[in-house]
Scaffold this motif. Structure first.
Motif, PDB file in Angstrom:
ATOM      1  N   LEU A  93      -4.141  -0.753  -9.578  1.00  0.00           N
ATOM      2  CA  LEU A  93      -3.291  -0.512  -8.352  1.00  0.00           C
ATOM      3  C   LEU A  93      -4.132  -0.072  -7.201  1.00  0.00           C
ATOM      4  CD1 LEU A  93       0.287   0.750  -9.227  1.00  0.00           C
ATOM      5  CD2 LEU A  93      -0.247  -1.276  -7.754  1.00  0.00           C
ATOM      6  N   LEU A  94      -4.676   1.354  -7.655  1.00  0.00           N
ATOM      7  CA  LEU A  94      -5.538   1.864  -6.526  1.00  0.00           C
ATOM      8  C   LEU A  94      -6.737   1.029  -6.217  1.00  0.00           C
ATOM      9  CD1 LEU A  94      -5.454   4.764  -4.974  1.00  0.00           C
ATOM     10  CD2 LEU A  94      -6.826   5.695  -7.111  1.00  0.00           C
ATOM     11  N   HIS A 128      -7.031  -1.992  -6.060  1.00  0.00           N
ATOM     12  CA  HIS A 128      -6.689  -3.308  -5.212  1.00  0.00           C
ATOM     13  C   HIS A 128      -5.998  -2.670  -3.858  1.00  0.00           C
ATOM     14  CE1 HIS A 128      -5.455  -7.742  -5.867  1.00  0.00           C
ATOM     15  NE2 HIS A 128      -4.423  -7.145  -5.046  1.00  0.00           N
ATOM     16  N   ALA A 129      -5.399  -1.693  -3.819  1.00  0.00           N
ATOM     17  CA  ALA A 129      -4.788  -1.138  -2.713  1.00  0.00           C
ATOM     18  C   ALA A 129      -6.093  -0.856  -1.434  1.00  0.00           C
ATOM     19  CB  ALA A 129      -3.830  -0.073  -2.761  1.00  0.00           C
ATOM     20  N   LEU A 130      -7.029   0.065  -2.127  1.00  0.00           N
ATOM     21  CA  LEU A 130      -8.054   0.183  -1.364  1.00  0.00           C
ATOM     22  C   LEU A 130      -8.873  -0.749  -0.733  1.00  0.00           C
ATOM     23  CD1 LEU A 130      -8.998   3.400  -3.049  1.00  0.00           C
ATOM     24  CD2 LEU A 130      -7.854   3.542  -0.846  1.00  0.00           C
ATOM     25  N   TRP A 141      -0.169  -8.417 -11.619  1.00  0.00           N
ATOM     26  CA  TRP A 141       0.856  -9.457 -11.676  1.00  0.00           C
ATOM     27  C   TRP A 141       1.617  -9.507 -13.243  1.00  0.00           C
ATOM     28  CZ3 TRP A 141       0.529 -13.977 -14.498  1.00  0.00           C
ATOM     29  CH2 TRP A 141       1.325 -15.032 -14.621  1.00  0.00           C
ATOM     30  N   PHE A 181       4.842   4.287  -7.833  1.00  0.00           N
ATOM     31  CA  PHE A 181       4.028   4.692  -8.840  1.00  0.00           C
ATOM     32  C   PHE A 181       3.925   6.115  -8.968  1.00  0.00           C
ATOM     33  CE2 PHE A 181       0.087   5.686 -11.374  1.00  0.00           C
ATOM     34  CZ  PHE A 181       0.120   4.928 -12.456  1.00  0.00           C
ATOM     35  N   PHE A 225       3.848  10.840 -11.248  1.00  0.00           N
ATOM     36  CA  PHE A 225       3.247  12.222 -10.924  1.00  0.00           C
ATOM     37  C   PHE A 225       4.414  13.288 -10.755  1.00  0.00           C
ATOM     38  CE2 PHE A 225      -0.461   9.847  -8.827  1.00  0.00           C
ATOM     39  CZ  PHE A 225      -0.721   9.316  -9.924  1.00  0.00           C
ATOM     40  N   GLY A 270      -4.885  12.020 -10.764  1.00  0.00           N
ATOM     41  CA  GLY A 270      -3.859  11.199 -11.075  1.00  0.00           C
ATOM     42  C   GLY A 270      -3.720  10.857 -12.610  1.00  0.00           C
ATOM     43  N   LEU A 283      -7.357  -2.863   1.591  1.00  0.00           N
ATOM     44  CA  LEU A 283      -7.205  -1.978   2.863  1.00  0.00           C
ATOM     45  C   LEU A 283      -8.657  -2.453   3.751  1.00  0.00           C
ATOM     46  CD1 LEU A 283      -5.290  -0.453   4.484  1.00  0.00           C
ATOM     47  CD2 LEU A 283      -6.705   1.636   3.758  1.00  0.00           C
ATOM     48  N   ARG A 284      -9.591  -2.536   3.059  1.00  0.00           N
ATOM     49  CA  ARG A 284     -10.920  -2.953   3.393  1.00  0.00           C
ATOM     50  C   ARG A 284     -11.117  -4.234   3.887  1.00  0.00           C
ATOM     51  NH1 ARG A 284     -14.205  -5.633   0.104  1.00  0.00           N
ATOM     52  NH2 ARG A 284     -16.368  -5.803   0.655  1.00  0.00           N
ATOM     53  N   GLU A 299      -0.956   3.158 -18.666  1.00  0.00           N
ATOM     54  CA  GLU A 299      -0.528   3.533 -17.338  1.00  0.00           C
ATOM     55  C   GLU A 299      -1.837   4.053 -16.286  1.00  0.00           C
ATOM     56  OE1 GLU A 299       2.693   6.173 -18.428  1.00  0.00           O
ATOM     57  OE2 GLU A 299       3.391   4.267 -19.370  1.00  0.00           O
ATOM     58  N   PHE A 341       0.823  -1.262   0.091  1.00  0.00           N
ATOM     59  CA  PHE A 341       0.036   0.035   0.044  1.00  0.00           C
ATOM     60  C   PHE A 341       0.780   1.307  -0.002  1.00  0.00           C
ATOM     61  CE2 PHE A 341      -2.845   3.281   1.247  1.00  0.00           C
ATOM     62  CZ  PHE A 341      -4.208   3.113   0.721  1.00  0.00           C
ATOM     63  N   LEU A 383       2.407   2.070  -4.145  1.00  0.00           N
ATOM     64  CA  LEU A 383       1.677   3.402  -4.416  1.00  0.00           C
ATOM     65  C   LEU A 383       2.597   4.670  -4.401  1.00  0.00           C
ATOM     66  CD1 LEU A 383      -1.881   3.346  -2.819  1.00  0.00           C
ATOM     67  CD2 LEU A 383      -1.410   2.932  -4.973  1.00  0.00           C
ATOM     68  N   ARG A 388      -9.645  -9.865  -7.924  1.00  0.00           N
ATOM     69  CA  ARG A 388      -8.982 -10.810  -8.518  1.00  0.00           C
ATOM     70  C   ARG A 388      -8.594 -10.303  -9.972  1.00  0.00           C
ATOM     71  NH1 ARG A 388     -10.068 -16.640  -7.755  1.00  0.00           N
ATOM     72  NH2 ARG A 388      -9.046 -16.181  -5.893  1.00  0.00           N
ATOM     73  N   SER A 394       2.422 -10.872  -5.382  1.00  0.00           N
ATOM     74  CA  SER A 394       1.631 -11.350  -6.813  1.00  0.00           C
ATOM     75  C   SER A 394       1.846 -12.834  -6.862  1.00  0.00           C
ATOM     76  CB  SER A 394       2.310 -10.358  -7.762  1.00  0.00           C
ATOM     77  OG  SER A 394       3.458 -10.500  -8.055  1.00  0.00           O
ATOM     78  N   VAL A 445      -4.580 -10.031 -11.210  1.00  0.00           N
ATOM     79  CA  VAL A 445      -3.851 -10.559 -12.095  1.00  0.00           C
ATOM     80  C   VAL A 445      -3.362  -9.694 -13.168  1.00  0.00           C
ATOM     81  CG1 VAL A 445      -4.212 -12.276 -14.004  1.00  0.00           C
ATOM     82  CG2 VAL A 445      -5.269 -12.732 -11.765  1.00  0.00           C
ATOM     83  N   LEU A 459      -3.340   0.852 -15.358  1.00  0.00           N
ATOM     84  CA  LEU A 459      -2.478   0.333 -14.305  1.00  0.00           C
ATOM     85  C   LEU A 459      -2.779   0.963 -13.082  1.00  0.00           C
ATOM     86  CD1 LEU A 459      -0.153  -1.617 -13.439  1.00  0.00           C
ATOM     87  CD2 LEU A 459       1.496   0.037 -14.020  1.00  0.00           C
ATOM     88  N   GLY A 460      -2.673   2.165 -13.070  1.00  0.00           N
ATOM     89  CA  GLY A 460      -2.833   3.185 -11.794  1.00  0.00           C
ATOM     90  C   GLY A 460      -4.219   2.687 -11.255  1.00  0.00           C
TER      91      GLY A 460
END
Lengths: 132, 127
Positions: free
Chosen positions: B69-70, B72-74, B26, A42, A47, B110, B77-78, B62, A35, A39, B19, A84, B23, B65-66
C-alpha cells in the motif's frame, strides 16, 4: 515538449477524448483520494487499534456506530473498487491479446467487481448496531 | 529474475513494483470485502477469520500488505507529480529515491507496531 517514457512514470495520457481518457483521469483522482482514505483506514485499524480486538461485535458497536465512519468506509469501497478493477483491466489489456480470452477475463472481472459493489454496499447499509 | 536481469533501471523497477503491488492489493481487496460482508452475513465465521488476521502469520502478511500500500501510494504520488508537471520527468529518479526514504521512515515504525505482539516479548518490551 518533454515526452514521458511510460516506464518512468504512469500510463501515457490517452490521446483525444472518450472512455480511455475518462478512465485515465479518474484513475488519478481516485488515486489521490485513496492516498488519504486507504492509508487512513489502514492506520486506524492497525496502528490505533489492533486486529485482535476488531471482532464482529466491535465493528457493529464501535467502528460503525456513527454515520460518518460508514460513509467513510463506503467512499473508500467505491474508490478502491474503481481504482483496483480499472487497474487490473489495464493489466489484462497489456498481457492478454486474444479476443476471446480477453472478453472472458473482462467479463469475469466486471462481474466480480459488481458482486463486491453489492456485497460491500449492503453490509455498510444494513449492518445492525448489534450482532451476535 | 526477469525484473533485475538486463539493465533494469529505476524507472522500470518503479513501474514493475507499482504493477506487482497493485495486483497484490487488488487480491486483498477482493478477500477483504468478502470477510467484511460476513460481519453481517455470518459474524461467527468473520470472528474465525479475524483470528487468522491477528495470528503471527497474519501479522506478517499485514506488514507485506502495508508495504504494498505504502509503496503504491508513494509511487502513485510520484506518477501524479510527473503527469501534472512534466518538467519533473528529469527528476523521476530523485523522486523515486525520495519515495523510498519516506517508505523506510514510515514503514519501519509501522511494521514494529503491527509485529509487536509477536516480537515484543522476545525483545523484552512486552506485547
Amino acid at each position: 515538449m518533454v515526452t514521458i517514457d511510460p516506464r518512468t512514470a504512469g500510463r501515457a495520457r490517452p490521446q483525444g477524448s472518450g472512455f480511455e481518457l475518462f478512465v485515465w483521469y479518474v484513475m488519478r483522482i481516485t488515486g489521490v483520494m485513496l492516498f488519504v482514505l486507504a492509508l487512513a483506514h489502514f492506520s486506524i485499524l492497525h496502528f490505533l487499534f489492533d486486529p485482535s480486538q476488531e471482532s464482529a461485535t466491535w465493528i457493529a458497536t464501535q467502528r460503525w456506530n456513527s454515520l460518518i465512519w460508514r460513509v467513510f468506509d463506503w467512499t473508500l469501497l467505491m474508490t478502491v473498487l474503481f481504482h483496483s478493477f480499472m487497474g487490473v483491466r489495464t493489466v489484462v489489456i497489456d498481457y492478454v491479446h486474444g479476443e476471446r480470452p480477453r472478453l472472458l477475463l473482462m467479463s469475469a472481472l466486471y462481474i466480480v467487481g459488481l458482486v463486491l459493489f453489492v456485497a460491500g454496499t449492503s453490509v455498510v447499509l444494513t449492518l445492525p448496531d448489534k450482532v451476535l | 529474475m526477469l525484473l533485475f536481469r538486463y539493465r533494469a533501471r529505476e524507472g522500470m523497477l518503479a513501474w514493475a513494483f507499482h504493477r506487482i503491488s497493485g495486483v497484490a492489493i487488488w487480491l486483498f481487496v477482493v478477500v477483504h470485502v468478502v470477510d467484511i460482508y460476513l460481519v453481517g452475513g455470518d459474524p461467527k465465521a468473520y470472528n474465525t477469520i479475524l483470528q487468522v488476521y491477528a495470528s503471527p502469520g497474519g501479522r506478517i502478511a499485514e506488514v507485506l500488505l502495508g508495504a504494498a500500500l505504502l509503496y503504491h501510494a508513494l509511487n502513485g504520488l510520484r506518477i501524479l507529480i510527473i503527469d501534472l508537471w512534466p518538467a519533473m520527468t528529469v527528476y523521476h529518479r530523485a523522486l523515486w529515491y525520495a519515495s523510498w526514504v519516506i517508505f523506510v521512515a514510515v514503514g519501519i515504525p509501522g511494521a514494529f507496531i503491527i509485529l509487536r505482539p509477536v516480537i515484543g516479548p522476545a525483545l523484552g518490551i512486552g506485547a
